[in-house]
Write a protein that holds these residues in place. Sequence first.
Motif, PDB file in Angstrom:
ATOM      1  N   GLU A 142       0.841  -1.203   0.000  1.00 33.74           N
ATOM      2  CA  GLU A 142       0.000   0.000   0.000  1.00 33.74           C
ATOM      3  C   GLU A 142       0.881   1.261   0.000  1.00 33.74           C
ATOM      4  OE1 GLU A 142      -3.432   1.924   2.816  1.00 33.74           O
ATOM      5  OE2 GLU A 142      -3.217  -0.265   2.865  1.00 33.74           O
ATOM      6  N   LEU A 143       1.936   1.233   0.835  1.00 35.55           N
ATOM      7  CA  LEU A 143       2.841   2.395   0.923  1.00 35.55           C
ATOM      8  C   LEU A 143       3.641   2.571  -0.376  1.00 35.55           C
ATOM      9  CD1 LEU A 143       4.228   1.997   4.577  1.00 35.55           C
ATOM     10  CD2 LEU A 143       2.755   3.837   3.768  1.00 35.55           C
ATOM     11  N   SER A 144       3.916   1.462  -1.079  1.00 35.71           N
ATOM     12  CA  SER A 144       4.717   1.558  -2.310  1.00 35.71           C
ATOM     13  C   SER A 144       3.937   2.230  -3.447  1.00 35.71           C
ATOM     14  CB  SER A 144       5.186   0.167  -2.746  1.00 35.71           C
ATOM     15  OG  SER A 144       4.082  -0.598  -3.185  1.00 35.71           O
ATOM     16  N   GLU A 145       2.624   2.408  -3.223  1.00 36.17           N
ATOM     17  CA  GLU A 145       1.801   3.094  -4.240  1.00 36.17           C
ATOM     18  C   GLU A 145       1.435   4.509  -3.798  1.00 36.17           C
ATOM     19  OE1 GLU A 145      -1.372   0.318  -4.378  1.00 36.17           O
ATOM     20  OE2 GLU A 145      -0.206  -1.203  -5.462  1.00 36.17           O
ATOM     21  N   ASP A 146       2.111   5.000  -2.738  1.00 31.89           N
ATOM     22  CA  ASP A 146       1.822   6.331  -2.172  1.00 31.89           C
ATOM     23  C   ASP A 146       2.217   7.430  -3.167  1.00 31.89           C
ATOM     24  OD1 ASP A 146       1.212   7.482   0.766  1.00 31.89           O
ATOM     25  OD2 ASP A 146       2.679   8.789  -0.217  1.00 31.89           O
ATOM     26  N   PRO A 147       1.516   8.559  -3.149  1.00 33.11           N
ATOM     27  CA  PRO A 147       1.889   9.660  -4.060  1.00 33.11           C
ATOM     28  C   PRO A 147       3.294  10.211  -3.768  1.00 33.11           C
ATOM     29  CG  PRO A 147      -0.249  10.090  -3.003  1.00 33.11           C
ATOM     30  CD  PRO A 147       0.304   8.843  -2.384  1.00 33.11           C
ATOM     31  N   ASP A 148       3.762  10.127  -2.502  1.00 33.08           N
ATOM     32  CA  ASP A 148       5.045  10.729  -2.129  1.00 33.08           C
ATOM     33  C   ASP A 148       6.212   9.828  -2.557  1.00 33.08           C
ATOM     34  OD1 ASP A 148       6.213  12.973  -0.067  1.00 33.08           O
ATOM     35  OD2 ASP A 148       7.388  11.121   0.036  1.00 33.08           O
TER      36      ASP A 148
END
Length: 471
Positions: free
Chosen positions: A444-450
């Motif tokens: 989920e975090l690997s698809e974050d905008p940042d």
Amino acid sequence: MKENDLVDWFIPLVKRLAAGEWFTARVSACGLFHIAYPSASDTLKTELRSIYSQLCQDDMPMVRRAAATNLGKFAATVEAAHLKSDIMSMFEDLTQDDQDSVRLLAVEGCAALGKLLEPQDCVAHILPVIVNFSQDKSWRVRYMVANQLYELCEAVGPEPTRTDLVPAYVRLLRDNEAEVRIAAAGKVTKFCRILNPELAIQHILPCVKELSSDSSQHVRSALASVIMGMAPVLGKDATIEQLLPIFLSLLKDEFPDVRLNIISKLDQVNQVIGIDLLSQSLLPAIVELAEDRHWRVRLAIIEYIPLLASQLGVGFFDDKLGALCMQWLQDKVYSIRDAAANNLKRLAEEFGPEWAMQHIVPQVLDMINNPHYLYRMTVLRAISLLAPVMGSEITCSKLLPVIVTASKDRVPNIKFNVAKVLQSMIPIVDQSVVEKTIRPSLVELSEDPDVDVRFFANEALQSIDNVMMSS
């Protein structure tokens, strides 16, 4: 270098430098005599001793300083027969030099020569020089004596120390110059170890009492850093009666370094008199330092907390110091918050996971809802440090759910720190937990905008893949 090369090339080089017109050449020569001398023939040795003697009387103070600095090394290579005659006459010339910068270097020579001479020669030749130097008109020379006195005592032996050097040391402890008193105060414990307890109580303790209220904070600080070491020397009764009041007055000193120096050496007194007597006066000082306006003072006290915890025991710690440790996690200075997180880890190691589960983990986890993201980051840091100490079971049941929740935080800094913490937990938890809980959060975090969040999440996912491949 071969022996014959030394004779053919090196010794002529030393002689050439020693006769150099510029003082810099003569200064360089002084440091080479101890290398040249052992290889020389008897005739050359006599010549080298004569040249060194001339350098000790050189017109330039810089040359005499170099000669004084290297006299101990040169003396160590000279035969015993010439030590008393030639070397001691050079030494006496240097001790009577009109430049204080030369005399203070001769003080170092006292200790070096004292180790080479027989005890009776040491008492006859070195002791009078030390006593005179302790009353020298230059404070720099007296400072040097105060710094070197312990080594000088070892050179002359216990009996002359008691009769001649104790009065000299007392004079230095009461010197007009603060720098001399600082140097003398820093050696008080070492000096007391040479004496028997009665002499220490009779002569040194009255000076120590005066120094504990000295006008210079640096003198008090130097005393505080060593005074605790006097407790084992004096024994329990004398410590309680004589030393404890001094120790307590230093604990209330207005200068934080003095109080810190006392607290850092606490274990030495604890071994002698026990913690009960200490804890009554200790706690107010710790609390005051823990809230000091200088952040470096707060940082230093945090570093001593695990030592205090082991000395005071778990009961006393929970009652008095537990709240302070949590308070530091919300300090305004990052270094304090970081040290506080490390402190919690060391406490968990000291008192065990069960104690930590009861007294540390719940309070830390409550702070994850703090409105300020910097404090939430401190909690993540504390969790990553506690996880290896707490073990797999507590990490999975208590710590990991909080981290997973934090992965949905709105602040990118929190999210990429979550990725780092999850990566650090991979070796601690079971493979099934990694697949079921940690990997989905990281995906989920690997698809974050940042971009930073994505970078650290991908790094953590790579770690999981590496572990899978190696197993």
